[in-house]
Enzyme design. Structure first.
Site, short mmCIF file in Angstrom:
data_model
loop_
_atom_site.label_atom_id
_atom_site.label_comp_id
_atom_site.label_asym_id
_atom_site.label_seq_id
_atom_site.Cartn_x
_atom_site.Cartn_y
_atom_site.Cartn_z
CG ASN A 61 22.58 29.85 93.30
OD1 ASN A 61 22.86 29.82 94.50
ND2 ASN A 61 22.40 30.99 92.65
CD GLU A 63 24.93 32.85 89.37
OE1 GLU A 63 25.76 33.77 89.19
OE2 GLU A 63 23.75 33.05 89.69
CB CYS A 72 18.55 26.08 89.94
SG CYS A 72 17.92 27.24 88.73
CD GLU A 74 15.47 25.43 93.35
OE1 GLU A 74 16.60 25.75 92.91
OE2 GLU A 74 14.53 26.23 93.44
CB CYS A 112 13.43 28.33 87.61
SG CYS A 112 14.44 26.92 87.14
CB CYS A 115 14.04 23.73 89.47
SG CYS A 115 15.77 24.23 89.43
N1 THU Z 1 18.13 30.08 91.06
C1 THU Z 1 18.09 28.95 91.84
O1 THU Z 1 19.12 28.41 92.25
N2 THU Z 1 16.88 28.46 92.14
C2 THU Z 1 15.69 29.03 91.81
O2 THU Z 1 14.66 28.48 92.14
C3 THU Z 1 15.68 30.30 91.06
C4 THU Z 1 16.97 30.74 90.53
C5 THU Z 1 19.45 30.62 90.75
C6 THU Z 1 19.91 30.49 89.33
C7 THU Z 1 20.91 31.62 89.22
O3 THU Z 1 22.15 31.17 89.71
C8 THU Z 1 20.36 32.68 90.16
O4 THU Z 1 19.47 32.01 91.04
C9 THU Z 1 19.65 33.83 89.48
O5 THU Z 1 18.67 33.35 88.62
#
Ligand code: THU
Length: 160
Positions: A61, A63, A72, A74, A112, A115
């Site tokens: 991920n 940010e 994310c 994925e 999520c 994704c």
């Molecule tokens: N996140 C992912 O990378 N994948 C997921 O399946 C759930 C959430 C990340 C997004 C964000 O950077 C952090 O986790 C908190 O939500």
């Protein structure tokens, strides 16, 4: 008329129950998680993708100070794979997530909703299922046979 949707999944109590390629993917996803850029949530996610030619690519991920501009693990990983190997089928995706300071009770982290939608696009495009594994840092793993199992009533190009 009332109808039900049934979803099958496999549950692995720990990674010793996985086969060799699954163990490799798990290890690659854990490795990728280490490089996640998640200074705002401190929630680190790693993803490893197995292609039909046996190659594995990973991501995490990413940010952003403008929160919605992040992405994310994925989608970061799959978009890169699709951009570089547009004709290569994806066989398996392994996701590992959890807080930076994880503890025993952290459950497996499922993708999520956004994704799931993105993953389904590629499963539909390649006309072949993708095995999806999601896991916690405490070694527990859940496997679904298709992304569609995680998103009943999914929207795809057939509706356009
Ligand atoms: N996140 C992912 O990378 N994948 C997921 O399946 C759930 C959430 C990340 C997004 C964000 O950077 C952090 O986790 C908190 O939500």
């Amino acid at each position: 008329m009332k109808k039900d949707v049934q979803i099958s999944y496999e549950h692995f109590k720990n990674s010793s129950e996985l086969n060799d390629i699954e163990k490799t993917l798990f290890a690659r996803a854990i490795q990728a998680r280490e490089n996640a850029y998640a200074p705002y949530s401190n929630f680190l996610v790693g993803c490893a993708v197995l292609l039909e030619n046996g190659e594995i690519y990973s991501g995490n991920n990413q940010e952003n100070a403008a929160y919605p501009s992040g992405l994310c693990a994925e989608r970061t990983t799959l978009f890169w794979v699709a951009a570089n190997f547009p004709d290569m089928k994806v066989k398996k995706i392994f996701v590992v997530g959890g807080p930076k300071e994880f503890h025993e009770k952290n459950p497996p982290i499922p993708p999520c909703g956004a994704c799931r939608q993105s993953l389904i696009e590629y499963e539909t495009k390649q006309k072949e299922n993708i095995d999806l594994y999601f896991s916690s840092m405490n070694d527990e793993v859940v496997k679904v046979h298709s992304i569609k199992d995680l998103l009943p009533f999914y929207f795809d190009s057939t509706f356009l």
